[in-house]
Design an enzyme around this catalytic site. Sequence first.
Site, PDB file in Angstrom:
ATOM      1  N   GLY A  39       0.873  -1.183   0.000  1.00  0.00           N
ATOM      2  CA  GLY A  39       0.000   0.000   0.000  1.00  0.00           C
ATOM      3  C   GLY A  39       0.904   1.224   0.000  1.00  0.00           C
ATOM      4  O   GLY A  39       1.816   1.320   0.838  1.00  0.00           O
ATOM      5  N   LYS A  40       0.653   2.156  -0.919  1.00  0.00           N
ATOM      6  CA  LYS A  40       1.564   3.295  -1.040  1.00  0.00           C
ATOM      7  C   LYS A  40       1.662   4.079   0.263  1.00  0.00           C
ATOM      8  O   LYS A  40       2.748   4.515   0.665  1.00  0.00           O
ATOM      9  CB  LYS A  40       1.126   4.200  -2.191  1.00  0.00           C
ATOM     10  CG  LYS A  40       1.256   3.495  -3.536  1.00  0.00           C
ATOM     11  CD  LYS A  40       0.922   4.372  -4.690  1.00  0.00           C
ATOM     12  CE  LYS A  40       0.762   3.554  -5.970  1.00  0.00           C
ATOM     13  NZ  LYS A  40       1.929   2.747  -6.326  1.00  0.00           N
ATOM     14  N   GLU A 140      -4.306   6.703  -3.705  1.00  0.00           N
ATOM     15  CA  GLU A 140      -4.953   5.382  -3.636  1.00  0.00           C
ATOM     16  C   GLU A 140      -6.116   5.384  -2.649  1.00  0.00           C
ATOM     17  O   GLU A 140      -6.707   4.341  -2.400  1.00  0.00           O
ATOM     18  CB  GLU A 140      -3.929   4.301  -3.237  1.00  0.00           C
ATOM     19  CG  GLU A 140      -3.444   3.499  -4.415  1.00  0.00           C
ATOM     20  CD  GLU A 140      -2.452   2.416  -4.036  1.00  0.00           C
ATOM     21  OE1 GLU A 140      -1.979   1.747  -4.963  1.00  0.00           O
ATOM     22  OE2 GLU A 140      -2.134   2.233  -2.839  1.00  0.00           O
ATOM     23  N   ALA A 226      16.169   4.606 -13.179  1.00  0.00           N
ATOM     24  CA  ALA A 226      17.631   4.506 -13.175  1.00  0.00           C
ATOM     25  C   ALA A 226      18.311   5.809 -13.588  1.00  0.00           C
ATOM     26  O   ALA A 226      19.527   5.939 -13.490  1.00  0.00           O
ATOM     27  CB  ALA A 226      18.071   3.377 -14.102  1.00  0.00           C
ATOM     28  N   ASP A 259       7.788   4.839  -3.336  1.00  0.00           N
ATOM     29  CA  ASP A 259       7.306   5.134  -1.977  1.00  0.00           C
ATOM     30  C   ASP A 259       8.476   5.448  -1.050  1.00  0.00           C
ATOM     31  O   ASP A 259       8.397   6.372  -0.227  1.00  0.00           O
ATOM     32  CB  ASP A 259       6.504   3.945  -1.434  1.00  0.00           C
ATOM     33  CG  ASP A 259       5.293   3.649  -2.302  1.00  0.00           C
ATOM     34  OD1 ASP A 259       4.728   4.604  -2.877  1.00  0.00           O
ATOM     35  OD2 ASP A 259       4.922   2.471  -2.421  1.00  0.00           O
ATOM     36  N   GLY A 294      10.214  -6.781  -1.818  1.00  0.00           N
ATOM     37  CA  GLY A 294       9.037  -6.352  -1.070  1.00  0.00           C
ATOM     38  C   GLY A 294       8.943  -4.836  -1.028  1.00  0.00           C
ATOM     39  O   GLY A 294       9.968  -4.137  -0.971  1.00  0.00           O
TER      40      GLY A 294
HETATM   41  O1  RIB Z   1       3.939   1.520  -4.738  1.00  0.00           O
HETATM   42  C1  RIB Z   1       3.869   0.144  -4.516  1.00  0.00           C
HETATM   43  C2  RIB Z   1       2.559  -0.199  -3.890  1.00  0.00           C
HETATM   44  O2  RIB Z   1       1.521   0.078  -4.816  1.00  0.00           O
HETATM   45  C3  RIB Z   1       2.377  -1.655  -3.547  1.00  0.00           C
HETATM   46  O3  RIB Z   1       2.814  -1.959  -2.248  1.00  0.00           O
HETATM   47  C4  RIB Z   1       0.894  -1.884  -3.764  1.00  0.00           C
HETATM   48  O4  RIB Z   1       0.209  -2.196  -2.601  1.00  0.00           O
HETATM   49  C5  RIB Z   1       0.368  -0.610  -4.405  1.00  0.00           C
HETATM   50  O5  RIB Z   1      -0.258   0.208  -3.501  1.00  0.00           O
END
Ligand code: RIB
Length: 321
Positions: A39-40, A140, A226, A259, A294
Amino acid sequence: MSRITVLGSVNQDYVLTVARHPLPGETLLANGLQLLPGGKGANQAVAAARLGSKVAMIGCVGDDPAGDALLRQLQSAGVDTGFVMRIAGVPSGAAFVTLASDGENSIIVAAGANSYCDVAQVDRAADTIRASQVLVAQLEVPLSAVEHALEVVGGRRGHTIVVVNASPPQVLTASFLARVDVLVVNEHEARVLRGLPADGLASDPAALARGLVDLGAQSVVVTCGADGAVFGRRRPEGAGVAHVPAPRVRPVDTTGAGDAFAAALAVSLAEGRELDHAVRFAVAVGAAKTTAVGAQGPISMEHVQSLLESIADHVPPPGER
Ligand code: RIB
């Protein structure tokens, strides 16, 4: 200690590891499936807390086992979850991540509980938002909740810096953008915000940054994978832009790199650093993230430090390009 409030999504990531991304209509066998926290919003909250800020999260999870695990993950990183609501009878957000062997990902999100974030929830966190040096939001969760958080900052502009990571992208109004101190987008998102075709020909990131400043944001950071990042600022004589190169790394998973970037930028700004310093730190943290699996994979500060040293010291002041 700097204080950051993150408003955003909390997802269970279902990560399929594949040799390559499937073509339309194609069925592929995955090499593996992992369930990981994501989740962002949660990724940014966890990264900011690990980087040393006091972080409060505003978001929603379902009353399912995934919600239990996602809350525990936030708490174990030291994030204050007092403003994370459990939504009865609704599943937690779920993200289906396809991770190819070159580290590139594609993601489809089922919002679930994230779509329950609302104005009332933001109001309950108003004092915490106003007591923060930085408010960070992504897209989101419902835009109405994000807009309200920007209104809550209102007169505290200058005290609480507003960072919006416009991901996933949607066209934003000039009055929304005018409330944003630092807009963070990748090149694809920048194109959508500019109203250009998302899959169009490659555009010049500096031109994208300038165009977004012209649309109303005070400062814009366009991440270029990159190639590092380009940032632009509003100036009386027109937007000035500068480029920060990325250090060389061997990526294994780019999920959550944006993120980690946004979190590092927020932490640096919350500590009172200038934007050019904050972008350099964010580039190094984002690159370090790609070396771990992850969206909330571990980031080593020693690694970040060595990556920072490998980025050229000279960042041209805005306007040189
Ligand atoms: O930015 C990556 C995230 O986007 C993932 O963890 C996924 O859950 C989505 O929200």
